[in-house]
Motif scaffolding. Structure first.
Motif, short mmCIF file in Angstrom:
data_model
loop_
_atom_site.label_atom_id
_atom_site.label_comp_id
_atom_site.label_asym_id
_atom_site.label_seq_id
_atom_site.Cartn_x
_atom_site.Cartn_y
_atom_site.Cartn_z
N VAL A 143 0.84 -1.20 0.00
CA VAL A 143 0.00 0.00 0.00
C VAL A 143 0.87 1.25 0.00
CG1 VAL A 143 -1.63 1.32 1.39
CG2 VAL A 143 -1.99 -1.09 1.03
N PHE A 144 1.98 1.21 0.73
CA PHE A 144 2.91 2.33 0.73
C PHE A 144 3.37 2.65 -0.70
CE2 PHE A 144 7.31 3.81 0.91
CZ PHE A 144 7.17 4.93 1.69
N PHE A 145 3.71 1.59 -1.46
CA PHE A 145 4.18 1.83 -2.83
C PHE A 145 3.04 2.29 -3.73
CE2 PHE A 145 7.58 -1.13 -1.44
CZ PHE A 145 8.59 -0.19 -1.50
N VAL A 146 1.82 1.77 -3.49
CA VAL A 146 0.67 2.25 -4.27
C VAL A 146 0.48 3.75 -4.05
CG1 VAL A 146 -1.82 2.10 -4.53
CG2 VAL A 146 -0.50 0.04 -4.33
N MET A 147 0.64 4.19 -2.78
CA MET A 147 0.50 5.62 -2.49
C MET A 147 1.55 6.43 -3.23
SD MET A 147 -0.34 5.90 1.51
CE MET A 147 -1.94 5.50 2.15
N THR A 148 2.80 5.92 -3.28
CA THR A 148 3.85 6.63 -4.00
C THR A 148 3.48 6.78 -5.46
OG1 THR A 148 5.29 5.33 -2.58
CG2 THR A 148 6.33 6.68 -4.26
#
Lengths: 101, 170
Positions: free
Chosen positions: A63-68
């Motif tokens: 999810v962190f990478f999706v946000m990025t």
């Protein structure tokens, strides 16, 4: 963890469908963009739900990478919309047809 | 009805209603503000799921940074209000809404009948999973290369956005 997992998944499915409908029925390019953000968020909710119920933090890292990627996408997409508005004086996607000939 | 379920239902109702309001408001600024509300409600739901880091990142990155960018562009372009939603391509849009309702019904049916909860009944989730310490540890050890790639992606997006929005684009 008293809330059943199904509730989270159904909320996520509902938000995703609302996002799809938003992309289809809206004509303002910026609102179409916001509907895409809504769909990304519903996918995030599913990822966090399963990550949390499985006791495995990898889903949250994803999810962190999706946000990025969503942040990068919003920046570039809005820049494209500004560039189009500068030429066509509109963000209505019915009137933007520069690839059509 | 425990307190947790009541909090979840309130947050889920806020999220669902604000998402519907977002796609039905004709004024794009109202749409953006309803999307902010939706992101805040989602942040609360992440907290219920014991994903503290994601909840904080959701509020800071989505409800803060990204939506400020959207509102900034909306105010900058000062677009006119949309005409009524179903005015043009009416049947296409009605068909899209009906199709979306059917798809949602199917997905909900599958979720409710698949007995998802049983798969996870043996796993005991622990609260330290979603803390900043645990996520940060994973990010800087096992996922250091994707992390650096994400940073590079943001750099590329910054330069690309600057180039695209520049006054004279050659």
């Amino acid at each position: 963890m008293n809330v059943p997992i199904e509730y989270y998944l159904i909320l996520s499915a509902f938000m995703f469908t609302v996002g799809v409908v938003g992309v289809v029925i809206r004509r303002n390019a910026i609102v179409v963009f916001m509907s895409i953000e809504l769909m990304l968020n519903s996918a995030n909710l599913t990822l966090v739900t399963f990550s949390s119920f499985m006791g495995n933090p990898i889903g949250q890292i994803f999810v962190f990478f999706v946000m990025t990627v969503a942040a990068a996408e919003a920046a570039v997409g809005l820049a494209i919309i500004i560039a189009i508005f500068r030429n066509k004086k509109t963000v209505n996607i019915d009137e933007i047809n520069i690839f059509k000939w | 009805m425990t307190l947790e379920i009541i909090i979840f239902i309130v947050l889920a109702l806020v999220a669902a209603v604000s998402s519907v309001m977002m796609i039905t408001r004709l004024n794009a600024v109202y749409s953006a503000l309803f999307l902010v509300l939706n992101f805040f409600a989602l942040g609360g739901i992440y907290l219920l799921l014991q994903a503290q880091f994601i909840a904080v990142a959701q509020v800071i990155v989505y409800a803060g940074a990204i939506m400020v960018l959207f509102l900034f562009v909306l105010m900058l372009l000062n677009t006119e209000k949309e005409e009524s939603l179903l005015k043009r391509a009416k049947y296409l849009k009605i068909f899209a809404i009906v199709a979306a309702v059917i798809v949602f019904g199917e997905v909900a049916y599958v979720i409710l009948t698949a007995n998802v909860a049983q798969q996870f009944s043996s796993i005991q989730p622990h609260a330290s999973n979603g803390t900043i310490q645990s996520i940060g540890h994973s990010l800087y050890t096992d996922y250091i290369i994707p992390f650096e790639a994400a940073g590079f992606l943001l750099l590329a997006a910054t330069i690309g956005a600057l180039l695209l929005a520049k006054k004279k684009f050659k």
